[in-house]
Write a protein that holds these residues in place. Structure first.
Motif, mmCIF file in Angstrom:
data_model
loop_
_atom_site.group_PDB
_atom_site.id
_atom_site.type_symbol
_atom_site.label_atom_id
_atom_site.label_comp_id
_atom_site.label_asym_id
_atom_site.label_seq_id
_atom_site.Cartn_x
_atom_site.Cartn_y
_atom_site.Cartn_z
ATOM 1 N N LEU A 123 0.854 -1.198 0.000
ATOM 2 C CA LEU A 123 0.000 0.000 0.000
ATOM 3 C C LEU A 123 0.891 1.250 0.000
ATOM 4 C CD1 LEU A 123 -2.621 -1.263 2.618
ATOM 5 C CD2 LEU A 123 -3.173 -0.544 0.291
ATOM 6 N N ASN A 124 2.098 1.089 -0.560
ATOM 7 C CA ASN A 124 3.071 2.188 -0.582
ATOM 8 C C ASN A 124 3.457 2.666 0.821
ATOM 9 O OD1 ASN A 124 2.544 1.856 -3.268
ATOM 10 N ND2 ASN A 124 2.456 4.030 -3.741
ATOM 11 N N LEU B 109 1.714 7.893 9.954
ATOM 12 C CA LEU B 109 1.408 8.267 8.564
ATOM 13 C C LEU B 109 1.537 7.112 7.591
ATOM 14 C CD1 LEU B 109 2.725 11.924 8.367
ATOM 15 C CD2 LEU B 109 0.488 11.036 9.015
ATOM 16 N N ASN B 110 1.708 5.914 8.083
ATOM 17 C CA ASN B 110 1.629 4.737 7.218
ATOM 18 C C ASN B 110 0.176 4.505 6.778
ATOM 19 O OD1 ASN B 110 4.213 3.262 6.728
ATOM 20 N ND2 ASN B 110 4.387 3.518 8.949
ATOM 21 N N PRO B 111 -0.028 3.678 5.721
ATOM 22 C CA PRO B 111 -1.386 3.543 5.145
ATOM 23 C C PRO B 111 -2.482 3.167 6.132
ATOM 24 C CG PRO B 111 0.231 2.429 3.757
ATOM 25 C CD PRO B 111 0.975 2.954 4.938
ATOM 26 N N THR B 112 -2.227 2.276 7.082
ATOM 27 C CA THR B 112 -3.295 1.975 8.048
ATOM 28 C C THR B 112 -3.055 2.701 9.368
ATOM 29 O OG1 THR B 112 -2.472 -0.043 9.155
ATOM 30 C CG2 THR B 112 -3.524 -0.341 6.995
ATOM 31 N N GLY B 113 -2.119 3.645 9.381
ATOM 32 C CA GLY B 113 -1.949 4.486 10.553
ATOM 33 C C GLY B 113 -1.026 3.951 11.627
ATOM 34 N N SER B 114 -0.224 2.937 11.297
ATOM 35 C CA SER B 114 0.771 2.490 12.275
ATOM 36 C C SER B 114 1.961 1.822 11.590
ATOM 37 C CB SER B 114 0.173 1.523 13.306
ATOM 38 O OG SER B 114 0.228 0.191 12.835
ATOM 39 N N PHE B 115 3.029 1.629 12.382
ATOM 40 C CA PHE B 115 4.256 0.983 11.886
ATOM 41 C C PHE B 115 4.045 -0.454 11.455
ATOM 42 C CE2 PHE B 115 5.452 -2.047 15.241
ATOM 43 C CZ PHE B 115 4.592 -1.688 16.259
ATOM 44 N N SER C 125 -4.105 -5.998 13.808
ATOM 45 C CA SER C 125 -5.318 -6.483 13.141
ATOM 46 C C SER C 125 -5.753 -5.532 12.027
ATOM 47 C CB SER C 125 -6.437 -6.720 14.148
ATOM 48 O OG SER C 125 -6.744 -5.545 14.862
ATOM 49 N N ALA C 126 -5.634 -4.223 12.267
ATOM 50 C CA ALA C 126 -6.009 -3.245 11.236
ATOM 51 C C ALA C 126 -5.125 -3.417 9.998
ATOM 52 C CB ALA C 126 -5.869 -1.831 11.784
ATOM 53 N N SER C 127 -3.839 -3.627 10.241
ATOM 54 C CA SER C 127 -2.889 -3.764 9.145
ATOM 55 C C SER C 127 -3.072 -5.099 8.420
ATOM 56 C CB SER C 127 -1.461 -3.633 9.699
ATOM 57 O OG SER C 127 -0.528 -3.629 8.663
ATOM 58 N N ALA C 128 -3.181 -6.183 9.182
ATOM 59 C CA ALA C 128 -3.362 -7.510 8.581
ATOM 60 C C ALA C 128 -4.620 -7.529 7.724
ATOM 61 C CB ALA C 128 -3.451 -8.569 9.675
ATOM 62 N N HIS D 287 -1.032 6.498 14.847
ATOM 63 C CA HIS D 287 -1.722 7.783 14.708
ATOM 64 C C HIS D 287 -2.706 8.039 15.850
ATOM 65 C CE1 HIS D 287 -3.599 11.219 12.871
ATOM 66 N NE2 HIS D 287 -2.705 11.160 11.900
ATOM 67 N N GLY D 288 -2.819 9.281 16.231
ATOM 68 C CA GLY D 288 -3.746 9.663 17.296
ATOM 69 C C GLY D 288 -5.208 9.378 16.973
ATOM 70 N N LEU D 289 -5.550 9.406 15.682
ATOM 71 C CA LEU D 289 -6.945 9.183 15.299
ATOM 72 C C LEU D 289 -7.409 7.752 15.542
ATOM 73 C CD1 LEU D 289 -7.098 11.261 11.997
ATOM 74 C CD2 LEU D 289 -8.237 11.777 14.160
ATOM 75 N N LYS D 290 -6.482 6.875 15.836
ATOM 76 C CA LYS D 290 -6.852 5.495 16.165
ATOM 77 C C LYS D 290 -7.756 5.460 17.394
ATOM 78 C CE LYS D 290 -3.974 2.880 13.539
ATOM 79 N NZ LYS D 290 -4.333 1.611 12.896
ATOM 80 N N ASP D 291 -7.504 6.400 18.307
ATOM 81 C CA ASP D 291 -8.167 6.362 19.609
ATOM 82 C C ASP D 291 -8.718 7.746 19.974
ATOM 83 O OD1 ASP D 291 -9.004 5.766 22.156
ATOM 84 O OD2 ASP D 291 -7.059 5.084 22.904
ATOM 85 N N PRO D 292 -9.743 8.197 19.222
ATOM 86 C CA PRO D 292 -10.250 9.546 19.469
ATOM 87 C C PRO D 292 -10.885 9.689 20.850
ATOM 88 C CG PRO D 292 -11.594 8.412 17.822
ATOM 89 C CD PRO D 292 -10.435 7.522 18.119
#
Ligand code: AN7
Length: 376
Positions: free
Chosen positions: A38-39, A68-74, A103-106, A343-348
């Motif tokens: 996903l680049n 800033l990775n595609p799913t918001g984490s390393f 899980s989000a990334s997988a 990313h912070g938006l993971k856990d608003p």
């Protein structure tokens, strides 16, 4: 800031096609590997002046903004490798235990590869809402158990041994291979030199293992002349490595690192010892303070677990450990890289809990002016 290239192709002139394309020479892939990407990667290394000021000593501090990775984490760094290799090996399904980001990334990479994905997550509010939403919308089979992450990982290990399903937790060696590229990028972004000090949150301990592997490989290949000191930080209520024994009921607001029996425990200790570093712990209060400071002073919104790296740096500085390190290394200015893993938006919901709620006023100019402390 100058950018040093470890490889001849330049990301400034070529379109970025993901970290496997970029670091192919350092990764176990061949012409036959179908690359599922996903680049991911190529995340910014952002200088943080307020943080440097807060340390009140001669330092340059950078954060590697992995949110800033595609799913918001390393996790995407490891997942592009793990899913590509699973596909190459003919696997049709992947599975992981997760505090949320894995899980989000997988789920995303499996969706892209046309593979089935199942995730086992801990009970209740222990997975931040954004992460759960990501796995669900990507079509993963999301299974929530009553137990914690450690129990979920135990079950997934057993299951993937018995059935033709690929384990994509960081026990999968391809995950570590992909994640080590974070250190390659930091070295390139610092003009071809490693930082003096690398600070990182520690949960299941895959990422500290991966970064250390990356730094070591560059050094072994003669591409760098030294390796950084590694400082890892666990949450106080989930600090098995610090205490030297598993924590049966880990507790912390940093749910991503609410892990009591890390899979890469030994490797994390090796990173600590080989680099003459440390693994310490930070309280939920210290994590929250760093989390708020990064957002409100630097404009960088990360999730609570990520702020453990910065919280740890601030704590160690108060204890005089930065000065000690400066003397040991014989450096005037210490260069420090902190990884902000998600990313912070993971856990608003945690952000809104920590911040001032919006002020409610009538749709009325006078009320708005009063709120702003302005004369009508
Ligand atoms: C934001 O998703 O373990 O020490 O299941 O999501 O490599 O485990 C997440 C871990 C730090 C700790 N920061 O990294 C999972 C999971 C964030 C994380 C960590 C995690 P490791």
């Amino acid at each position: 800031m100058s950018t040093h290239q470890l490889l001849p192709s330049s990301p400034a002139t070529l379109p970025w096609r993901g970290l496997i394309h970029r670091y192919r020479d350092f990764l176990p892939v061949s012409e036959n590997t179908p690359i599922v990407s996903l680049n991911e990667g190529n995340t910014p290394l952002v200088p943080c002046c307020h943080l440097a000021d807060a340390l009140r000593t001669d330092v340059e501090v950078f954060v590697k903004y992995e949110g800033l990775n595609p799913t918001g984490s390393f996790k995407d760094r490891g997942m592009t490798m793990a899913v590509s290799k699973a596909l190459e090996e003919g696997s049709r399904a992947v599975m992981c235990a997760s505090t949320g980001n894995t899980s989000a990334s997988a789920a995303a990479y499996a969706a892209r590869a046309g593979m089935t994905c199942a995730v086992l997550i801990p009970s209740g509010k222990n997975v931040a809402l954004g992460k759960l939403a990501q796995a669900s919308i990507a079509g993963a089979k999301v299974i929530r158990i009553a137990g914690n992450f450690d129990k979920a990982l135990e079950m997934v290990k057993q299951l993937t041994e018995r059935y033709p399903i690929t384990l994509v937790n960081s026990l999968n060696p391809y995950r570590i291979e992909g994640q080590k590229t974070g250190s390659f990028e930091i070295v390139e972004q610092l003009g071809g030199e490693p930082p003096d000090l690398h600070c990182i949150p520690v949960g299941n301990a895959g990422n500290i293992t991966a970064y250390w592997k990356g730094y070591k490989e560059l050094h072994e290949r003669g591409l760098t002349d030294r390796r950084p000191v590694m400082w890892g930080f666990q949450a106080e209520g989930a600090a098995p490595i610090v205490h030297g024994k598993p924590v049966p009921e880990p507790e912390t607001i940093a749910t991503a690192i609410r892990i009591g029996n890390p899979a890469s425990w030994k490797q994390a200790e090796a990173a600590r010892d080989e680099s003459h570093g440390l693994i310490d712990m930070v309280t939920d209060g210290e994590i929250t303070e760093a989390y708020r400071m990064l957002a409100s002073r630097e404009g960088i919104f990360c999730e609570p677990a990520s702020a453990a790296s910065v919280a740890g740096l601030l704590k160690m500085n108060k204890l005089g450990r930065l000065e000690e390190l400066r003397k040991r290394l014989g450096k005037k200015t210490l260069r420090i890289a902190c990884v902000l893993t998600g990313h912070g938006l993971k856990d608003p919901s945690y952000a809104t809990e920590c911040a001032e709620p919006p002020v409610e006023v009538p749709t009325d100019m006078a009320a708005v002016l009063e709120c702003l402390g302005l004369e009508p």
